[in-house]
Scaffold this active site. Structure first.
Site, short mmCIF file in Angstrom:
data_model
loop_
_atom_site.label_atom_id
_atom_site.label_comp_id
_atom_site.label_asym_id
_atom_site.label_seq_id
_atom_site.Cartn_x
_atom_site.Cartn_y
_atom_site.Cartn_z
N ASN A 194 0.80 -1.22 0.00
CA ASN A 194 0.00 0.00 0.00
C ASN A 194 0.83 1.27 0.00
O ASN A 194 0.40 2.28 -0.56
CB ASN A 194 -0.93 0.00 1.22
CG ASN A 194 -1.47 1.37 1.52
OD1 ASN A 194 -2.34 1.88 0.82
ND2 ASN A 194 -0.93 2.01 2.56
N TYR A 202 3.29 9.93 -11.47
CA TYR A 202 2.55 9.06 -10.57
C TYR A 202 1.81 7.98 -11.36
O TYR A 202 1.87 6.79 -11.02
CB TYR A 202 1.56 9.90 -9.76
CG TYR A 202 0.60 9.09 -8.93
CD1 TYR A 202 0.99 8.54 -7.71
CD2 TYR A 202 -0.71 8.87 -9.36
CE1 TYR A 202 0.11 7.80 -6.95
CE2 TYR A 202 -1.59 8.13 -8.61
CZ TYR A 202 -1.18 7.60 -7.40
OH TYR A 202 -2.06 6.84 -6.66
#
Length: 282
Positions: free
Chosen positions: A87, A156
């Site tokens: 995560n 990203y």
């Protein structure tokens, strides 16, 4: 095959806030034995205080030595590893030409290299767990941005698209040997991802208030992660479900339109990115 999270040993990265914190809480309540990590020890310990069966490690998933130490801690404490939830991640908003080189390196090191490398060193233990218990799991938290790479999230998006490619290949390596490989793909989530990526991580929960990005609650994403750990097959999940429409960005005609439109909007994208960052870094 064990289809319950109860009693399973699960490593969750980035557990001090946001999606990771909600995931640790959910899995602990489901009866899993969770080891979680973050760079900030005080906030991490506060996040998991009172949760049964949870232990913490101060570690940076972007650092090779920390990754090894993190896995060693899991094995020393529990003797096995049944699942890993990858995560930990950062965001950055802006045009590529405006992005500092160290920010590029940091995003790639955490969002992509950390995912691949932690999975790599965990795999022998996951394969062993699958042989003993009938299954093991790798869950990656990617992003709907991986399907439609829209500025100002270009770098990203690229890191998350890399995660998708890695997951696809890994499934073809290990599924037949009992390791399920999942990817959970949120759209906007109310977390600190952008503040952290721009070098302004909140020091506490109180500091984070007012600096969270707009979006769905992290516990909605955590629920999908928990569902992956009990699913009989590998899953690719969008959160919320309609974010799966981002896959239209992979269709060639749509891609060409996005290229034509967005390539003429550099100044506007720069202004949008500046507002995003100003609001989240205070």
């Amino acid at each position: 095959m064990d289809s319950s999270s109860a009693g399973r040993v699960v490593l969750v990265t980035g557990g001090s806030a946001g999606i990771g914190r909600s995931t640790v809480t959910r899995l602990a309540r489901d009866g899993a034995r969770v080891v979680t990590c973050a760079r900030g020890g005080d906030r991490l310990r506060h996040a998991v205080a009172g949760l049964p069966g949870v232990s913490t490690v101060v570690a940076d998933v972007a650092d090779a030595a920390d990754r090894t130490r993190l896995l060693d801690r899991v094995l020393d404490e529990h003797g096995r590893l049944d699942a890993v939830v990858l995560n930990a991640g950062l965001g950055w908003a802006g045009l590529v030409e405006d992005m500092p080189g160290d920010a590029v390196e940091r995003l790639i090191a955490l969002n992509l290299t950390g995912v691949v490398e932690l999975t790599r060193i965990a795999l022998p233990h996951l394969l062993s767990a699958a042989a003993r218990r009938g299954r093991a799991d790798v869950v990656t938290v990617a992003s709907a941005a991986a399907w439609s790479q829209v500025p100002p999230l270009t770098v990203y998006s690229a890191t998350k698209a890399g995660v998708h490619g890695f997951v696809t290949g890994l499934r073809r390596e290990v599924t037949a040997r009992g390791v399920r490989v999942h990817t959970v793909n949120p759209g906007p989530v109310s977390t600190e991802w952008l503040a952290r990526g721009h070098g302004s991580p909140p020091a506490s929960d109180a500091d984070a208030r007012g600096r969270l990005s707009p979006g769905v609650r992290p516990d909605r994403v955590a629920g999908q992660i928990a569902g992956c750990l009990t699913s009989p097959w590998s899953r690719t999940v969008a959160v919320p479900r309609w974010m799966g429409l981002a896959r239209l960005g992979e269709v060639p005609p749509v891609n060409r339109v996005l290229d034509l439109v967005l390539s003429r909007q550099a100044d506007r994208i720069r202004r949008v990115a500046a507002r995003m960052v100003e609001q989240r870094t205070g």
